[in-house]
Structure formats: C-alpha cells, structure tokens
Design a protein around this motif. Sequence first.
Motif, PDB file in Angstrom:
ATOM      1  N   PHE A  50       0.827  -1.211   0.000  1.00  0.00           N
ATOM      2  CA  PHE A  50       0.000   0.000   0.000  1.00  0.00           C
ATOM      3  C   PHE A  50       0.863   1.263   0.000  1.00  0.00           C
ATOM      4  CE2 PHE A  50      -2.319   3.318   2.288  1.00  0.00           C
ATOM      5  CZ  PHE A  50      -3.548   3.333   1.651  1.00  0.00           C
ATOM      6  N   HIS A  51       1.810   1.333   0.938  1.00  0.00           N
ATOM      7  CA  HIS A  51       2.637   2.535   1.048  1.00  0.00           C
ATOM      8  C   HIS A  51       3.578   2.695  -0.143  1.00  0.00           C
ATOM      9  CE1 HIS A  51       1.154   3.632   4.941  1.00  0.00           C
ATOM     10  NE2 HIS A  51       1.537   2.502   5.502  1.00  0.00           N
ATOM     11  N   ARG A  52       4.123   1.598  -0.613  1.00  0.00           N
ATOM     12  CA  ARG A  52       5.007   1.696  -1.779  1.00  0.00           C
ATOM     13  C   ARG A  52       4.223   2.117  -3.016  1.00  0.00           C
ATOM     14  NH1 ARG A  52      10.125   0.390  -1.652  1.00  0.00           N
ATOM     15  NH2 ARG A  52      10.949  -0.427   0.308  1.00  0.00           N
ATOM     16  N   ALA A  53       3.011   1.644  -3.121  1.00  0.00           N
ATOM     17  CA  ALA A  53       2.177   2.038  -4.260  1.00  0.00           C
ATOM     18  C   ALA A  53       1.921   3.541  -4.240  1.00  0.00           C
ATOM     19  CB  ALA A  53       0.857   1.273  -4.239  1.00  0.00           C
ATOM     20  N   TYR A  54       1.631   4.094  -3.052  1.00  0.00           N
ATOM     21  CA  TYR A  54       1.327   5.520  -2.979  1.00  0.00           C
ATOM     22  C   TYR A  54       2.571   6.406  -3.023  1.00  0.00           C
ATOM     23  CZ  TYR A  54      -3.706   5.427  -2.527  1.00  0.00           C
ATOM     24  OH  TYR A  54      -5.054   5.291  -2.794  1.00  0.00           O
ATOM     25  N   LEU A  61     -11.449  -3.945  -8.245  1.00  0.00           N
ATOM     26  CA  LEU A  61     -10.396  -4.822  -7.734  1.00  0.00           C
ATOM     27  C   LEU A  61      -9.440  -5.258  -8.837  1.00  0.00           C
ATOM     28  CD1 LEU A  61      -9.047  -6.534  -5.580  1.00  0.00           C
ATOM     29  CD2 LEU A  61     -10.850  -8.248  -5.878  1.00  0.00           C
ATOM     30  N   PHE A  62      -9.952  -5.724  -9.945  1.00  0.00           N
ATOM     31  CA  PHE A  62      -9.098  -6.194 -11.042  1.00  0.00           C
ATOM     32  C   PHE A  62      -8.283  -5.051 -11.648  1.00  0.00           C
ATOM     33  CE2 PHE A  62     -11.924 -10.094 -12.097  1.00  0.00           C
ATOM     34  CZ  PHE A  62     -11.341 -10.779 -11.045  1.00  0.00           C
ATOM     35  N   ASN A  63      -8.917  -3.897 -11.780  1.00  0.00           N
ATOM     36  CA  ASN A  63      -8.202  -2.753 -12.355  1.00  0.00           C
ATOM     37  C   ASN A  63      -7.030  -2.324 -11.481  1.00  0.00           C
ATOM     38  OD1 ASN A  63      -9.901  -2.638 -14.563  1.00  0.00           O
ATOM     39  ND2 ASN A  63     -11.215  -1.036 -13.720  1.00  0.00           N
ATOM     40  N   ILE A  64      -7.272  -2.216 -10.175  1.00  0.00           N
ATOM     41  CA  ILE A  64      -6.210  -1.725  -9.291  1.00  0.00           C
ATOM     42  C   ILE A  64      -5.119  -2.775  -9.097  1.00  0.00           C
ATOM     43  CG2 ILE A  64      -7.133  -2.466  -7.058  1.00  0.00           C
ATOM     44  CD1 ILE A  64      -5.500   0.940  -7.955  1.00  0.00           C
ATOM     45  N   GLU A  65      -5.456  -4.044  -9.163  1.00  0.00           N
ATOM     46  CA  GLU A  65      -4.410  -5.073  -9.069  1.00  0.00           C
ATOM     47  C   GLU A  65      -3.404  -4.906 -10.202  1.00  0.00           C
ATOM     48  OE1 GLU A  65      -3.918  -9.949  -8.829  1.00  0.00           O
ATOM     49  OE2 GLU A  65      -5.619  -9.054  -9.909  1.00  0.00           O
ATOM     50  N   ASN A  66      -3.904  -4.693 -11.408  1.00  0.00           N
ATOM     51  CA  ASN A  66      -3.010  -4.484 -12.547  1.00  0.00           C
ATOM     52  C   ASN A  66      -2.189  -3.209 -12.387  1.00  0.00           C
ATOM     53  OD1 ASN A  66      -3.855  -6.812 -13.906  1.00  0.00           O
ATOM     54  ND2 ASN A  66      -5.561  -5.744 -14.887  1.00  0.00           N
ATOM     55  N   VAL A  67      -2.816  -2.143 -11.885  1.00  0.00           N
ATOM     56  CA  VAL A  67      -2.108  -0.875 -11.701  1.00  0.00           C
ATOM     57  C   VAL A  67      -0.971  -1.029 -10.697  1.00  0.00           C
ATOM     58  CG1 VAL A  67      -2.331   1.469 -10.789  1.00  0.00           C
ATOM     59  CG2 VAL A  67      -4.054   0.580 -12.360  1.00  0.00           C
ATOM     60  N   ILE A  68      -1.244  -1.689  -9.565  1.00  0.00           N
ATOM     61  CA  ILE A  68      -0.216  -1.857  -8.527  1.00  0.00           C
ATOM     62  C   ILE A  68       0.936  -2.709  -9.042  1.00  0.00           C
ATOM     63  CG2 ILE A  68       0.253  -2.825  -6.250  1.00  0.00           C
ATOM     64  CD1 ILE A  68      -2.618  -2.114  -5.467  1.00  0.00           C
ATOM     65  N   LEU A  69       0.628  -3.793  -9.721  1.00  0.00           N
ATOM     66  CA  LEU A  69       1.685  -4.656 -10.245  1.00  0.00           C
ATOM     67  C   LEU A  69       2.574  -3.902 -11.231  1.00  0.00           C
ATOM     68  CD1 LEU A  69      -0.203  -8.048 -10.775  1.00  0.00           C
ATOM     69  CD2 LEU A  69       1.662  -7.596  -9.160  1.00  0.00           C
ATOM     70  N   GLN A  70       1.968  -3.153 -12.113  1.00  0.00           N
ATOM     71  CA  GLN A  70       2.754  -2.380 -13.077  1.00  0.00           C
ATOM     72  C   GLN A  70       3.562  -1.292 -12.388  1.00  0.00           C
ATOM     73  OE1 GLN A  70       0.269  -0.991 -16.328  1.00  0.00           O
ATOM     74  NE2 GLN A  70      -0.855  -2.930 -16.387  1.00  0.00           N
ATOM     75  N   THR A  71       2.958  -0.675 -11.388  1.00  0.00           N
ATOM     76  CA  THR A  71       3.634   0.406 -10.665  1.00  0.00           C
ATOM     77  C   THR A  71       4.859  -0.089  -9.920  1.00  0.00           C
ATOM     78  OG1 THR A  71       1.554   1.618 -10.401  1.00  0.00           O
ATOM     79  CG2 THR A  71       3.340   2.182  -8.900  1.00  0.00           C
ATOM     80  N   LEU A  72       4.759  -1.255  -9.312  1.00  0.00           N
ATOM     81  CA  LEU A  72       5.859  -1.807  -8.509  1.00  0.00           C
ATOM     82  C   LEU A  72       6.737  -2.763  -9.308  1.00  0.00           C
ATOM     83  CD1 LEU A  72       4.058  -2.389  -5.084  1.00  0.00           C
ATOM     84  CD2 LEU A  72       5.285  -0.377  -5.907  1.00  0.00           C
ATOM     85  N   GLY A  73       6.559  -2.806 -10.604  1.00  0.00           N
ATOM     86  CA  GLY A  73       7.432  -3.606 -11.450  1.00  0.00           C
ATOM     87  C   GLY A  73       7.270  -5.104 -11.286  1.00  0.00           C
ATOM     88  N   PHE A  74       6.092  -5.543 -10.851  1.00  0.00           N
ATOM     89  CA  PHE A  74       5.806  -6.972 -10.690  1.00  0.00           C
ATOM     90  C   PHE A  74       6.786  -7.655  -9.732  1.00  0.00           C
ATOM     91  CE2 PHE A  74       4.037  -5.686 -14.727  1.00  0.00           C
ATOM     92  CZ  PHE A  74       2.812  -6.311 -14.770  1.00  0.00           C
ATOM     93  N   TRP A  91      -9.702   2.923  -0.961  1.00  0.00           N
ATOM     94  CA  TRP A  91     -10.526   1.718  -0.900  1.00  0.00           C
ATOM     95  C   TRP A  91     -10.131   0.726  -1.990  1.00  0.00           C
ATOM     96  CZ3 TRP A  91     -14.215  -0.148   2.457  1.00  0.00           C
ATOM     97  CH2 TRP A  91     -14.579   0.698   3.497  1.00  0.00           C
ATOM     98  N   SER A  92      -9.999   1.206  -3.203  1.00  0.00           N
ATOM     99  CA  SER A  92      -9.632   0.305  -4.299  1.00  0.00           C
ATOM    100  C   SER A  92      -8.201  -0.187  -4.136  1.00  0.00           C
ATOM    101  CB  SER A  92      -9.812   1.008  -5.647  1.00  0.00           C
ATOM    102  OG  SER A  92      -9.023   2.173  -5.724  1.00  0.00           O
ATOM    103  N   VAL A  93      -7.272   0.702  -3.750  1.00  0.00           N
ATOM    104  CA  VAL A  93      -5.881   0.292  -3.559  1.00  0.00           C
ATOM    105  C   VAL A  93      -5.775  -0.722  -2.417  1.00  0.00           C
ATOM    106  CG1 VAL A  93      -3.576   1.091  -2.887  1.00  0.00           C
ATOM    107  CG2 VAL A  93      -4.917   2.416  -4.503  1.00  0.00           C
ATOM    108  N   ALA A  94      -6.524  -0.514  -1.339  1.00  0.00           N
ATOM    109  CA  ALA A  94      -6.500  -1.461  -0.222  1.00  0.00           C
ATOM    110  C   ALA A  94      -6.989  -2.845  -0.661  1.00  0.00           C
ATOM    111  CB  ALA A  94      -7.358  -0.938   0.928  1.00  0.00           C
ATOM    112  N   MET A  95      -8.023  -2.884  -1.475  1.00  0.00           N
ATOM    113  CA  MET A  95      -8.502  -4.179  -1.987  1.00  0.00           C
ATOM    114  C   MET A  95      -7.420  -4.889  -2.787  1.00  0.00           C
ATOM    115  SD  MET A  95     -12.479  -4.196  -3.152  1.00  0.00           S
ATOM    116  CE  MET A  95     -12.306  -2.944  -4.415  1.00  0.00           C
ATOM    117  N   GLY A  96      -6.767  -4.148  -3.671  1.00  0.00           N
ATOM    118  CA  GLY A  96      -5.705  -4.742  -4.472  1.00  0.00           C
ATOM    119  C   GLY A  96      -4.546  -5.220  -3.622  1.00  0.00           C
ATOM    120  N   CYS A  97      -4.225  -4.465  -2.572  1.00  0.00           N
ATOM    121  CA  CYS A  97      -3.109  -4.845  -1.695  1.00  0.00           C
ATOM    122  C   CYS A  97      -3.409  -6.128  -0.934  1.00  0.00           C
ATOM    123  CB  CYS A  97      -2.800  -3.705  -0.726  1.00  0.00           C
ATOM    124  SG  CYS A  97      -2.077  -2.251  -1.518  1.00  0.00           S
ATOM    125  N   ILE A  98      -4.648  -6.283  -0.466  1.00  0.00           N
ATOM    126  CA  ILE A  98      -5.025  -7.514   0.232  1.00  0.00           C
ATOM    127  C   ILE A  98      -4.928  -8.709  -0.708  1.00  0.00           C
ATOM    128  CG2 ILE A  98      -7.067  -8.765   1.055  1.00  0.00           C
ATOM    129  CD1 ILE A  98      -5.835  -7.318   3.295  1.00  0.00           C
TER     130      ILE A  98
END
Length: 335
Positions: A82-86, A186-199, A97-104
């Motif tokens: 969560f914190h690294r994403a932000y 949920l699906f949208n933010i999961e992809n965003v977080i993975l791309q943001t943190l380089g998988f 809310w959406s980012v927290a769902m993706g992080c879980i």
Amino acid sequence: MASTTKTVVDKTVQPILFDSKNNNRSSTTQEKQQPLSTPSSRDGILPSIERLHRLHGTSILLDASTLLRLPASTYATSCTIFHRAYHRLSLRKHCVWSVAMGCILLASKVEEEPRSIHSIILTFAHIYRRRRLRVGDDISKYHYGAADAEADNCAVLNDQEKENVVRSVKPMSMLGPVYAEWKEALFNIENVILQTLGFTLYWIPDSHPHKFILYFVRVLEIDDKKVAQKAWDYCNDSCRIDLCVRYEPEIMACAAILMACSSNDIELPLVPRPWWEVFIGGNRDGDLSAVCNAILSVGDEENMEIRRAKYAFVPSLLDKTSFNDPESYLWSKSD
C-alpha cells in the motif's frame, strides 16, 4: 565513545509525513526530516491530508485482514504494498478503498494465504457498509463514527434504520451490478499496482520488522514476554504509515523494543554505547527517535483526526469521485 545525541520520544512531534532521504548514515536528522515529496503532494495534497488517507487505508486493511483471518505477516505485507504504491501513485488518481482491496489480494498471494475474489469483495463491502452506516455518529464515543463532515448531503440513517439494515442485509449477489462494480475496481487496481511496482513483490515478506523482534529480544536477554508482545504491537502500529519505505526494518524493530522496555520499566545498557548500535550501527539515534515519535503519534487515540482516519469513512480526493464516494451509485445501493 558513548553517543551524545539525545533520543527524544514524544508523540506530538510528528504530525505529518517526513522524508529520510536515502537513509544515508552521514545525513543529519534535520536533513532527513524534510516534508516528503510524493505524487499526492505534487498534486497539491497537504502532507497532513495524505497522512489521514494513508491511516484510513491501512485501517481498512487491518479490518479486512481480521475478517479474512489473515496472519499478521500478510497484513504487514499488504501495508507495505500500500505505502510503496502511494509513493508512485497519487490520491488524486486512485482512492484508498480500491488500492486497499488490491493490496489484500496481492499480499494473500505473496504470503501464500490465498483468499477468493468473492470473499475479498464481500469483506470489503461489509466494512464499507458498516462505516457508511455510522455517518453522523460521534467519533469520540464510537469506534465507527462520524464519517466525514465534509461530505455534503451524505445519507444519514437514524438508529432504528441502522439496526434494521445490519440485521436484515442480504448477501451480495455475484450477478448484481454492485458486485460488478467492486470486482471491476479490484481487477483494475491489481493491474495498476503490479505495473507500478514492477511486478516485484517477492522480497516484501522478509523485510518486516516483526521478523527481528524475537531475535533482538533473545540477544538482549529479555525474559519478560510482555516486552516482546508490546514490541510486536508497536511494529503493527508502524504499518499504519510509510515507515517501511523510509527506514530499515532493523531500526523499526529497535524502536519498538525501546518503547516496549520503557513501558515496562526495563533498563537496557547505554554505556559504553547504546544497545541498539549492536543491531543498527552508530549515528542512528536521530532515525530511532523519529521512528519512535511516528509510531507513538499513530497510537494517539485522543487525536480526533487519527480516530477519524481509523474508524470513519473518509471520502476520496479523486478528481472524479470514487466508485464508493457519497452520492455514488454504491453509496445508495450498498444496503
């Protein structure tokens, strides 16, 4: 030579996010404690407001981890993501809310504690409903109170209506439009977080301060189990803000042990050098003090802003309103 830097512990001195630069050991504490530059701050969001939303997001993660029966390590991993994403995303673009769902979802995969998409959505919908129903309550009296005075025209139910909703709410249908809204978010933010943190998330479980607590306590020959438990609790509090991004886990573990020993009136050696230098090296007194202050400030239950972040519903800062903000489709359909 004994360290001459005074380690100050005061929960009032860290009201906003601070930057520790690159954690360079030669940097002075004053140089490190400069306002943190994040995508949110560059979008005009004040550090105090960003901190409020970070606390709000991690409180949602804690509630979700508890309801999903996830271990503490999974909660810590979700907070780190969560914190690294932000630090790469802005609160203007993605709500907590959406980012927290993706992080879980991602943390449960990384920690090999998988939970189904269905259970995650139902859990977050339950937390959302519970917080939304407490809009207008006195936050100083209730754990889920006073959602947000800034949310104009938000729905306020009387006590009887709240009780009826809690007792008679039906399980969310997987074929309904409300479920579809949550699932898409949920699906949208999961992809965003993975791309943001380089998988790259595999290393996160080995970077939690919790993993160092028991080892350090054993080396220090502290037999009181209350100290280890209290230090563990402080490590959980450290997940609330972005200390995991700015400091090494060993420093957070030492800060937790320092405060736990202080709470239990246990003295540890300070001469010829402070005990923590064995674990984190010299010239880190300022960092240790900053971490202690930050953790204590998060646990200040007398601060109404902190209670608001932990127990309330805080509307998003998105340029376009979030999918679950007041007056949104979900706001009126979540019951």
